[in-house]
Design a protein around this motif. Structure first.
Motif, PDB file in Angstrom:
ATOM      1  N   GLY A  54       0.783  -1.229   0.000  1.00  0.00           N
ATOM      2  CA  GLY A  54       0.000   0.000   0.000  1.00  0.00           C
ATOM      3  C   GLY A  54       0.814   1.278   0.000  1.00  0.00           C
ATOM      4  N   ARG A  55       2.110   1.175  -0.276  1.00  0.00           N
ATOM      5  CA  ARG A  55       2.985   2.350  -0.275  1.00  0.00           C
ATOM      6  C   ARG A  55       3.849   2.372  -1.529  1.00  0.00           C
ATOM      7  N   HIS A  56       4.306   3.554  -1.880  1.00  0.00           N
ATOM      8  CA  HIS A  56       5.254   3.764  -2.969  1.00  0.00           C
ATOM      9  C   HIS A  56       6.646   3.793  -2.331  1.00  0.00           C
ATOM     10  N   TRP A  57       7.561   2.967  -2.809  1.00  0.00           N
ATOM     11  CA  TRP A  57       8.925   2.882  -2.283  1.00  0.00           C
ATOM     12  C   TRP A  57       9.897   3.351  -3.354  1.00  0.00           C
ATOM     13  N   VAL A  58      10.875   4.165  -2.976  1.00  0.00           N
ATOM     14  CA  VAL A  58      11.871   4.685  -3.912  1.00  0.00           C
ATOM     15  C   VAL A  58      13.258   4.539  -3.298  1.00  0.00           C
ATOM     16  N   ALA A  59      14.179   3.990  -4.091  1.00  0.00           N
ATOM     17  CA  ALA A  59      15.601   3.986  -3.716  1.00  0.00           C
ATOM     18  C   ALA A  59      16.201   5.236  -4.348  1.00  0.00           C
ATOM     19  N   ASP A  60      16.569   6.174  -3.502  1.00  0.00           N
ATOM     20  CA  ASP A  60      17.062   7.486  -3.919  1.00  0.00           C
ATOM     21  C   ASP A  60      18.513   7.617  -3.456  1.00  0.00           C
ATOM     22  N   GLY A  61      19.453   7.205  -4.323  1.00  0.00           N
ATOM     23  CA  GLY A  61      20.862   7.218  -3.905  1.00  0.00           C
ATOM     24  C   GLY A  61      21.079   6.212  -2.790  1.00  0.00           C
ATOM     25  N   ARG A  65      13.095   5.505   0.589  1.00  0.00           N
ATOM     26  CA  ARG A  65      11.995   6.386   0.986  1.00  0.00           C
ATOM     27  C   ARG A  65      10.668   5.692   0.714  1.00  0.00           C
ATOM     28  N   TRP A  66       9.637   6.064   1.471  1.00  0.00           N
ATOM     29  CA  TRP A  66       8.314   5.502   1.274  1.00  0.00           C
ATOM     30  C   TRP A  66       7.253   6.569   1.433  1.00  0.00           C
ATOM     31  N   SER A  67       6.099   6.299   0.819  1.00  0.00           N
ATOM     32  CA  SER A  67       4.974   7.230   0.871  1.00  0.00           C
ATOM     33  C   SER A  67       4.101   6.911   2.080  1.00  0.00           C
ATOM     34  N   GLN A  68       3.140   7.803   2.312  1.00  0.00           N
ATOM     35  CA  GLN A  68       2.097   7.507   3.279  1.00  0.00           C
ATOM     36  C   GLN A  68       1.222   6.415   2.672  1.00  0.00           C
ATOM     37  N   PRO A  69       0.481   5.652   3.480  1.00  0.00           N
ATOM     38  CA  PRO A  69      -0.353   4.587   2.914  1.00  0.00           C
ATOM     39  C   PRO A  69      -1.348   5.120   1.888  1.00  0.00           C
ATOM     40  N   PHE A  70      -1.309   4.564   0.704  1.00  0.00           N
ATOM     41  CA  PHE A  70      -2.205   4.865  -0.406  1.00  0.00           C
ATOM     42  C   PHE A  70      -2.112   6.303  -0.915  1.00  0.00           C
ATOM     43  N   PHE A  71      -1.083   7.035  -0.549  1.00  0.00           N
ATOM     44  CA  PHE A  71      -0.803   8.349  -1.114  1.00  0.00           C
ATOM     45  C   PHE A  71       0.466   8.218  -1.954  1.00  0.00           C
ATOM     46  N   TYR A  72       0.371   7.445  -3.027  1.00  0.00           N
ATOM     47  CA  TYR A  72       1.525   7.172  -3.871  1.00  0.00           C
ATOM     48  C   TYR A  72       2.097   8.473  -4.415  1.00  0.00           C
ATOM     49  N   GLY A  73       3.401   8.608  -4.342  1.00  0.00           N
ATOM     50  CA  GLY A  73       4.044   9.801  -4.873  1.00  0.00           C
ATOM     51  C   GLY A  73       4.157  10.936  -3.886  1.00  0.00           C
ATOM     52  N   MET A  74       3.654  10.768  -2.653  1.00  0.00           N
ATOM     53  CA  MET A  74       3.733  11.801  -1.621  1.00  0.00           C
ATOM     54  C   MET A  74       4.467  11.248  -0.403  1.00  0.00           C
ATOM     55  N   THR A  75       5.408  12.021   0.130  1.00  0.00           N
ATOM     56  CA  THR A  75       6.173  11.544   1.278  1.00  0.00           C
ATOM     57  C   THR A  75       6.532  12.702   2.193  1.00  0.00           C
ATOM     58  N   ASP A  76       6.938  12.377   3.383  1.00  0.00           N
ATOM     59  CA  ASP A  76       7.520  13.346   4.303  1.00  0.00           C
ATOM     60  C   ASP A  76       9.029  13.165   4.186  1.00  0.00           C
ATOM     61  N   LEU A  77       9.684  14.071   3.473  1.00  0.00           N
ATOM     62  CA  LEU A  77      11.107  13.917   3.149  1.00  0.00           C
ATOM     63  C   LEU A  77      12.004  13.858   4.378  1.00  0.00           C
ATOM     64  N   GLY A  78      11.558  14.395   5.493  1.00  0.00           N
ATOM     65  CA  GLY A  78      12.384  14.405   6.694  1.00  0.00           C
ATOM     66  C   GLY A  78      12.275  13.167   7.552  1.00  0.00           C
ATOM     67  N   TYR A  79      11.186  12.397   7.401  1.00  0.00           N
ATOM     68  CA  TYR A  79      10.949  11.272   8.296  1.00  0.00           C
ATOM     69  C   TYR A  79      10.807   9.922   7.615  1.00  0.00           C
ATOM     70  N   ASN A  80      10.265   9.873   6.421  1.00  0.00           N
ATOM     71  CA  ASN A  80       9.986   8.597   5.763  1.00  0.00           C
ATOM     72  C   ASN A  80      11.202   8.104   4.987  1.00  0.00           C
ATOM     73  N   LEU A  81      12.254   7.729   5.706  1.00  0.00           N
ATOM     74  CA  LEU A  81      13.470   7.271   5.029  1.00  0.00           C
ATOM     75  C   LEU A  81      14.333   6.412   5.940  1.00  0.00           C
ATOM     76  N   ILE A  82      15.131   5.565   5.310  1.00  0.00           N
ATOM     77  CA  ILE A  82      16.203   4.810   5.955  1.00  0.00           C
ATOM     78  C   ILE A  82      17.460   5.082   5.153  1.00  0.00           C
ATOM     79  N   ARG A  83      18.552   5.416   5.822  1.00  0.00           N
ATOM     80  CA  ARG A  83      19.820   5.698   5.145  1.00  0.00           C
ATOM     81  C   ARG A  83      20.710   4.460   5.216  1.00  0.00           C
ATOM     82  N   PHE A  84      21.347   4.127   4.092  1.00  0.00           N
ATOM     83  CA  PHE A  84      22.239   2.970   4.021  1.00  0.00           C
ATOM     84  C   PHE A  84      23.677   3.425   3.857  1.00  0.00           C
TER      85      PHE A  84
END
Length: 185
Positions: A54-61, A65-84
């Motif tokens: 139910g989420r949009h997932w993006v590998a950005d570098g 990053r992931w979206s809010q549930p069922f809000f594909y293409g929308m994210t909170d850039l400051g919180y919805n992420l894991i850094r590798f």
């Protein structure tokens, strides 16, 4: 208007385009529908884009990053992420139900991320080597020696062997017994 000690605005009243009302006096807290896209930004471009759970997932570098549930293409850039540790070379969701999760590989490691919500997810080491970018594909299970015809995720690991990524974060090398190769970039 948000309620006391809340940060989520909620609908209090609606005004149509033909309304003669010029001003609205708000005397109650918001109890209507929440404004779910508050503080949301468009999802950044990335090297991998997937829809999972139910989420949009993006590998950005080096960020997942992931979206809010069922809000594909929308994210909170400051919180919805894991850094590798380095740029993400593979990102593929697999499994169903309790076995579902996402394989994420960097240059040095492959991780398994499972959990019902991103808040409950944390990367777990799945393999001490990464993946060659662009080599992930879905194949028929019988084509790689599996007993069923279900689609299976395979990719080329940085040690030169093909692996099958299975639910619960298991990785099964396909040709490890017949391949001798040193790690190479």
């Amino acid at each position: 208007v948000s309620t006391h000690n809340d940060q989520v605005p909620r609908l209090v009243a609606e005004r149509g385009p033909d309304s003669a009302v010029q001003a609205l006096v708000v005397t109650t807290a918001g109890t209507g529908v929440a404004l779910a896209t508050r503080n949301m930004e468009p999802m950044p471009a990335g090297q991998y884009n997937r829809i999972f759970n139910g989420r949009h997932w993006v590998a950005d570098g080096r960020y997942l990053r992931w979206s809010q549930p069922f809000f594909y293409g929308m994210t909170d850039l400051g919180y919805n992420l894991i850094r590798f540790d380095s740029e993400i070379d593979l990102m593929e969701p697999v499994g169903r139900g309790d076995n579902a999760g996402i394989f994420v590989a960097t240059a040095k490691r492959t991780y398994w991320i499972a959990g019902g919500t991103p808040d409950a997810m944390s990367p777990v080491d799945a393999a001490p080597y990464g993946a060659v970018p662009g080599t992930a594909l879905w194949v028929n299970g019988s084509a790689i020696g599996m007993e069923d015809d279900d689609e299976q995720l395979i990719w080329l690991g940085r040690r030169g062997n093909y692996v099958v990524g299975m639910g619960n974060g298991r990785i099964n090398p396909i040709n490890a017994a017949t391949l001798v190769m040193h790690d190479a970039d």
